[in-house]
Every structure is written in C-alpha cells, then in structure tokens.
Design a protein around this motif. Structure first.
Motif, PDB file in Angstrom:
ATOM      1  N   UNK A  78       0.819  -1.220   0.000  1.00 18.66           N
ATOM      2  CA  UNK A  78       0.000   0.000   0.000  1.00 18.66           C
ATOM      3  C   UNK A  78       0.848   1.262   0.000  1.00 18.66           C
ATOM      4  N   UNK A  79       2.007   1.198  -0.641  1.00 17.93           N
ATOM      5  CA  UNK A  79       2.866   2.362  -0.816  1.00 17.93           C
ATOM      6  C   UNK A  79       3.042   2.612  -2.306  1.00 17.93           C
ATOM      7  N   UNK A  80       3.788   3.633  -2.657  1.00 19.75           N
ATOM      8  CA  UNK A  80       4.041   3.974  -4.054  1.00 19.75           C
ATOM      9  C   UNK A  80       5.486   4.433  -4.193  1.00 19.75           C
ATOM     10  N   UNK A 273       1.141  -1.149 -15.547  1.00 19.10           N
ATOM     11  CA  UNK A 273       1.238  -2.604 -15.644  1.00 19.10           C
ATOM     12  C   UNK A 273       0.772  -3.271 -14.355  1.00 19.10           C
ATOM     13  N   UNK A 274       1.180  -2.719 -13.223  1.00 20.64           N
ATOM     14  CA  UNK A 274       0.807  -3.304 -11.932  1.00 20.64           C
ATOM     15  C   UNK A 274      -0.673  -3.104 -11.651  1.00 20.64           C
ATOM     16  N   UNK A 275      -1.167  -1.888 -11.889  1.00 16.63           N
ATOM     17  CA  UNK A 275      -2.549  -1.557 -11.538  1.00 16.63           C
ATOM     18  C   UNK A 275      -3.530  -2.154 -12.540  1.00 16.63           C
ATOM     19  N   UNK A 276      -3.233  -2.034 -13.847  1.00 13.81           N
ATOM     20  CA  UNK A 276      -4.116  -2.609 -14.863  1.00 13.81           C
ATOM     21  C   UNK A 276      -4.221  -4.115 -14.676  1.00 13.81           C
ATOM     22  N   UNK A 280      -4.046  -4.468  -6.067  1.00 12.47           N
ATOM     23  CA  UNK A 280      -4.784  -3.406  -5.389  1.00 12.47           C
ATOM     24  C   UNK A 280      -3.874  -2.268  -4.951  1.00 12.47           C
ATOM     25  N   UNK A 281      -4.297  -1.041  -5.245  1.00 17.10           N
ATOM     26  CA  UNK A 281      -3.566   0.133  -4.775  1.00 17.10           C
ATOM     27  C   UNK A 281      -3.639   0.260  -3.261  1.00 17.10           C
ATOM     28  N   UNK A 282      -4.587  -0.437  -2.651  1.00 15.97           N
ATOM     29  CA  UNK A 282      -4.768  -0.371  -1.202  1.00 15.97           C
ATOM     30  C   UNK A 282      -3.974  -1.450  -0.473  1.00 15.97           C
ATOM     31  N   UNK A 283      -3.236  -2.261  -1.223  1.00 13.95           N
ATOM     32  CA  UNK A 283      -2.341  -3.246  -0.626  1.00 13.95           C
ATOM     33  C   UNK A 283      -2.999  -4.572  -0.334  1.00 13.95           C
ATOM     34  N   UNK A 284      -2.158  -5.605  -0.240  1.00 16.28           N
ATOM     35  CA  UNK A 284      -2.612  -6.905   0.227  1.00 16.28           C
ATOM     36  C   UNK A 284      -3.291  -7.794  -0.795  1.00 16.28           C
ATOM     37  N   UNK A 285      -3.550  -7.321  -1.990  1.00 14.80           N
ATOM     38  CA  UNK A 285      -4.230  -8.104  -3.018  1.00 14.80           C
ATOM     39  C   UNK A 285      -3.495  -7.965  -4.340  1.00 14.80           C
ATOM     40  N   UNK A 286      -3.278  -9.097  -5.014  1.00 16.37           N
ATOM     41  CA  UNK A 286      -2.608  -9.071  -6.304  1.00 16.37           C
ATOM     42  C   UNK A 286      -1.293  -9.814  -6.256  1.00 16.37           C
ATOM     43  N   UNK A 287      -0.391  -9.466  -7.148  1.00 16.74           N
ATOM     44  CA  UNK A 287       0.902 -10.139  -7.178  1.00 16.74           C
ATOM     45  C   UNK A 287       1.524 -10.086  -8.555  1.00 16.74           C
TER      46      UNK A 287
END
Length: 342
Positions: A78-80, A273-276, A280-287
C-alpha cells in the motif's frame, strides 16, 4: 419436489456466483481486456497475430516488466514509488559513465573492467532505494512525497553524470543481456522472465512474501502480531530501486545509448502494468501474476495501435483512459471488499 429442489439449488448457485464474480472482478477484468484487445487487433491488422510480432511484444515490455517487479512489492504494501524511472535512468547512465572512466580492479593481474561498473551502478541504485526507505520508515515521510523528492535527486545525478552528452559504451555483459539473444530469444526477455518468476516465488512461497501481504492487508494487525513493519517497508523500497536499476542498465544496452530523461515514460508504464493487471492500490491483493497480465495488456495495446496506424497523440489518450478504467475497477473492488467485511 425434485423440480423445486433443483430450482432452489440453481438459485443458491446464482446467489453464490454473483458475489464470487464481484470479488474476482479485479482479476477477471484484465483478462477480458487482454482477450478483447488481442481479438480486435488480430482482426484489424493481419500482421498483428504472428509469432514474430509476439516476440516484438515480449521484447517491448521486458524493461517495463523488470522495473514492475519491484514496484509490485511496493504497491502490495500500500505504498508507491515515483522514483523508479529516474533511478532506472541514473543507473543506466552510471554504468555507462563508470565504463567510460575505465574503472577496473586488478586481482592477481586479472583485469575486470565491466564488473566494477556494474557493481558500482547496482550499489548506487540500492543506496538511492535505501534513502527512500529511511525517509519512509525513520523520518516518516509519506512514500509519495519521499519518492517524488528522490525522482528529482536521481534526475539531478543523471544530469551531473551525463552533462547533456550521450554515452554509448557499457560493459560487455550488459550489452549481451540488453541487446543479445540466444536461440533466437532476446536475453532481455529471458532476464525479465527470470525476475518475474523470482518475484512470484518470493511473494508466494517465502515468509518475507507473506509479510508483504500482511503489511499491505492490515498494517495495524501486522504490528500487533510482532511483525517489523518498518523493515518490510524499507526492504520493498530497496527491492524496487534495485529492480529499476537492473532495468535501467539493460535498457541502456537495448536502446544503444545512455542519455538524460531516457526512461521518463517508464514511470507511467510500470504503474499501469501493476494496476491494470489487478494488484490493489490499497495493498494486500494481487501479485506478480497480475503484473504479467497487465504487461501483456499494455504490450498488446501499444503494439496493436502501431499496427493500425492510429494518431500518436490518440495513443496517449487511449492509454490514459485504460489506466483510468483500471483505477475505477481497483477502487470499486476495494469498496466491495469492505462491504463484504462489514
């Protein structure tokens, strides 16, 4: 009776299917977008759906993929990191600068001219990442502001090193990995694949990877469980900087030169690439799996637009609209998740 039981079962499955689709929207939408874009460009241009063009797409997204590996770690927390493109640029310039300075060490009378340039360049990007980490975890500067400042710092170092000139010489290993090939497969594609695979394995099968998801999913709970949250946050910032540096070095060899502002477009491309892809921009989901899908979406989009000869200014608008759509889906998916948790 049987028909009523069947109707009840179907209704139950229907009620269960809708929440499942909503919960997986962040993962499903990128796949549907990729399928739609691929089908559209395959129909619009016969030259798009070829093996040679697939190789072009893989090569075109390789540098973005290398940089996006580290950024995935950061966004999962959840950082940038807004300094990735500048760090890639300064590292690429640094490896050319150190090579031009004929830096070498001599061990047992064996000169190692490219090795020192590579090592010093990696140490430089790691140092810049460490500054980001210290600013975030020790001083408490938000990552958006800290990495925005680092973006300017790295750009300043690039300007000092290159001084408006263009450098062409880089170590032989970097030249091979950035512009060479083996068995018809570009080395840069292989390096990107290895780094994406490595990032996936770390996030999926290691304790550090689980900690990254914990910090991104619920930072307060992670702290209460005794996890060293500051260390995890600092580590992902350094990982992001090193991945950016590697991408920068190979990118310079791939482009054939090192110059100022060469990687500016890679900031938006890597974030997209990461967001599309659905992280999740809110962290904890994805990979990393999501990042790979996002890379293909961007690669197919950019390459396909070239094949249909669309206005170059319209390409930028279309890319922006797709990124906006991904952000909307990302935020909407987070709201659904919060409602389900209530």
């Amino acid at each position: 009776m049987a028909s009523s039981e069947t109707a009840f079962a179907e209704a139950h499955r229907a009620r269960g299917l809708a929440p499942f689709l909503r919960s997986q929207m962040r993962n499903i939408a990128p796949f549907l977008t990729l399928i739609f874009l691929s089908a559209f460009f395959a129909v619009a241009s016969p030259s798009f759906a070829t093996l040679d063009n697939l190789g072009n797409i893989l090569t075109q997204v390789s540098v973005t993929g290398i940089i996006a590996v580290g950024l995935t770690f950061v966004i999962l927390c959840a950082e940038i990191d807004l300094s990735i493109a500048s760090i890639a640029n300064v590292t690429g310039i640094a490896v050319a600068y150190f090579t031009l300075q004929e830096s070498y060490v001599n061990i047992a009378n064996i000169p190692l001219p490219g090795a020192v340039a590579i090592i010093l360049s990696i140490l430089l990007c790691a140092l810049l990442g460490l500054v980001n980490a210290l600013g975030l975890t020790v001083i408490g500067i938000p990552s958006f502001i800290m990495t925005l400042a680092m973006m300017q710092i790295a750009a300043g170092i690039s300007a000092l090193l290159v001084r408006g000139q263009i450098a062409y010489k880089v170590p032989g290993l970097i030249t091979t990995l950035g512009s060479g090939s083996i068995g018809g497969i570009p080395w840069i594609v292989i390096v990107a694949a290895i780094m994406l695979l490595g990032g996936h394995l770390v996030l999926t099968y290691t304790r550090f990877g689980r900690y990254v998801y914990m910090v991104g999913g619920n930072r307060e709970a992670a702290e209460y469980s005794g996890l060293n949250v500051k260390f995890i946050l600092g580590a992902v910032m350094v990982i992001s900087a090193v991945c950016s540096g590697i991408g920068g070095m190979l990118g310079v060899a791939h482009f054939g030169s090192a110059q100022q502002n060469e990687f500016d477009t890679y900031l938006l491309d890597s974030i997209a690439a990461v967001v599309v892809g659905g992280t999740s921009l809110f962290g904890g989901r994805g990979g990393i799996g999501n990042t790979i899908v996002g890379l293909f979406v961007l690669g197919v989009l950019n390459n396909g637009l070239d094949h249909v000869n669309i206005d170059s200014f319209l390409k930028i608008l279309i890319r922006g609209l797709i990124l906006l759509a991904a952000l909307i889906i990302n935020v909407y998916a987070q709201r659904l998740r919060e409602k389900a948790a209530e």
